[in-house]
Scaffold this motif. Structure first.
Motif, PDB file in Angstrom:
ATOM      1  N   GLU A  97       0.833  -1.371  -0.159  1.00 45.53           N
ATOM      2  CA  GLU A  97      -0.060   0.083  -0.017  1.00 45.53           C
ATOM      3  C   GLU A  97       0.828   1.216   0.034  1.00 45.53           C
ATOM      4  OE1 GLU A  97      -3.101   2.191  -0.334  1.00 45.53           O
ATOM      5  OE2 GLU A  97      -3.384   0.170  -0.287  1.00 45.53           O
TER       6      GLU A  97
ATOM      7  N   LYS B 133       2.467   1.881  -3.221  1.00 50.31           N
ATOM      8  CA  LYS B 133       1.445   2.261  -4.345  1.00 50.31           C
ATOM      9  C   LYS B 133       1.094   3.825  -4.255  1.00 50.31           C
ATOM     10  CE  LYS B 133      -3.323   1.514  -6.060  1.00 50.31           C
ATOM     11  NZ  LYS B 133      -4.549   0.812  -5.563  1.00 50.31           N
ATOM     12  N   LYS B 134       0.823   4.209  -3.112  1.00 50.28           N
ATOM     13  CA  LYS B 134       0.734   5.791  -2.906  1.00 50.28           C
ATOM     14  C   LYS B 134       2.050   6.431  -3.226  1.00 50.28           C
ATOM     15  CE  LYS B 134      -0.688   9.084   0.643  1.00 50.28           C
ATOM     16  NZ  LYS B 134      -1.131   9.091   2.085  1.00 50.28           N
TER      17      LYS B 134
ATOM     18  N   SER C 147       2.660   6.562  -7.021  1.00 52.15           N
ATOM     19  CA  SER C 147       1.595   7.493  -7.693  1.00 52.15           C
ATOM     20  C   SER C 147       2.049   8.900  -7.651  1.00 52.15           C
ATOM     21  CB  SER C 147       0.160   7.416  -6.991  1.00 52.15           C
ATOM     22  OG  SER C 147      -0.670   8.196  -7.625  1.00 52.15           O
TER      23      SER C 147
END
Length: 310
Positions: free
Chosen positions: A229, A232-233, A236
């Protein structure tokens, strides 16, 4: 400013001489410029009034959007107006002012992108010390230094331009005043001045690009220790920054790190980084950033709700 010149005004040839294409230029760039102003203003207002976007990353994004708006405004309005004008005249003083504004806000954008990379590096590689290192006071000092650095960079670009003697042709084969087109019109040997400009603008563009890419490589390498997680953040956010860096610095390096020669693609390359990049930045930072999108929804929902209650 005009003591050594017989030329008191220049004529900008623009992007095209074809009447039909001029109308297309007007429509296309009017839409792009309006999109740039509205998009960046939306980000500025959202960050200014949103309680959820108080981190240093959005503090710097606020100033990136401000620099983008001003950077585009230094060239786009004249291009739009001139596309409908029979004779595209710009006075000597206006020309030099445009050179200053173009490099001032362009350099500010470069510095803000570097500050955003520093912020991401500290957030990902030094998470425990992040609040201390990237305090609001530190961020404010860095932004002030960026404005000061941009000012001195622009002065270093404009002062040699003011010394150029223009004693004959005044046709600028461009849609704005910039260093390379002006060198072609000067009635003197411009080798040393071009070398000075390359060592200034060229060094800033190339050096900043190398520093930014190295920093993001280090950041991406550090993500291997993060959870799925967290990766992913962080990916991005970093991907948005890397896209902006590439589309801005690519044309910038092409323009300011070469001898005083002109190519057919020069004007389109200039369009891309002076008008295209400021238009794309708000799209990149909003479409790829859930926090900004959510903050916009909440802010405008509150605004609409409060208005309807009245």
């Amino acid at each position: 400013m005009q003591q050594n010149n017989s030329v008191t005004e220049f004529i900008l040839l623009g992007l095209t001489q074809d009447p039909m294409k001029k109308k297309m230029v007007f429509i296309i760039f009017f839409i792009l410029y309006m999109g740039t102003v509205v998009g960046n203003l939306l980000i500025i207002v959202t960050i200014r009034f949103s309680r959820t976007l108080g981190t240093p990353m959005y503090y710097f994004l606020f100033y990136l959007s401000l620099a983008d708006s001003c950077f585009s405004t230094s060239t786009a309005p004249r291009l739009i107006v001139d596309s409908l004008s029979a004779k595209k005249i710009i006075t000597y003083n206006e020309c030099m002012t445009q050179v200053f504004a173009l490099h001032f806000f362009g350099c500010m954008e470069v510095f803000v992108l570097i500050l955003m990379a520093i912020d991401r590096y500290v957030a990902i590689c030094k998470p425990l010390r992040y609040p201390t290192i990237m305090s609001r006071q530190v961020c404010t000092i860095m932004i002030v230094l960026a404005w000061i650095g941009s000012f001195f960079h622009s002065i270093a670009e404009v002062v040699p331009a003011l010394r150029l003697p223009f004693c004959g042709p005044n046709l600028i084969d461009h849609y704005c005043c910039d260093l390379q087109p002006l060198l072609k019109l000067a009635c003197m040997d411009t080798y040393l001045i071009n070398l000075e400009w390359v060592s200034n603008s060229g060094a800033i563009c190339t050096g900043s690009f190398v520093i930014l890419m190295i920093s993001y490589i280090v950041i991406l390498h550090s993500l291997r220790n993060y959870s799925a997680e967290g990766k992913k953040k962080a990916l991005s956010t970093c991907t948005s920054h890397i896209i902006v860096v590439i589309i801005f610095f690519g044309p910038c390096i092409f323009t300011y790190t070469r001898p005083p020669t002109t190519y057919p693609m020069d004007k389109m390359v200039a369009v891309f980084y002076t008008i295209g990049t400021p238009f794309l930045n708000p799209l990149i930072y909003t479409l790829r950033n859930a926090e900004v999108k959510n903050a916009m929804r909440k802010l405008w929902h509150v605004k609409i709700t409060s208005e309807s209650r009245r």
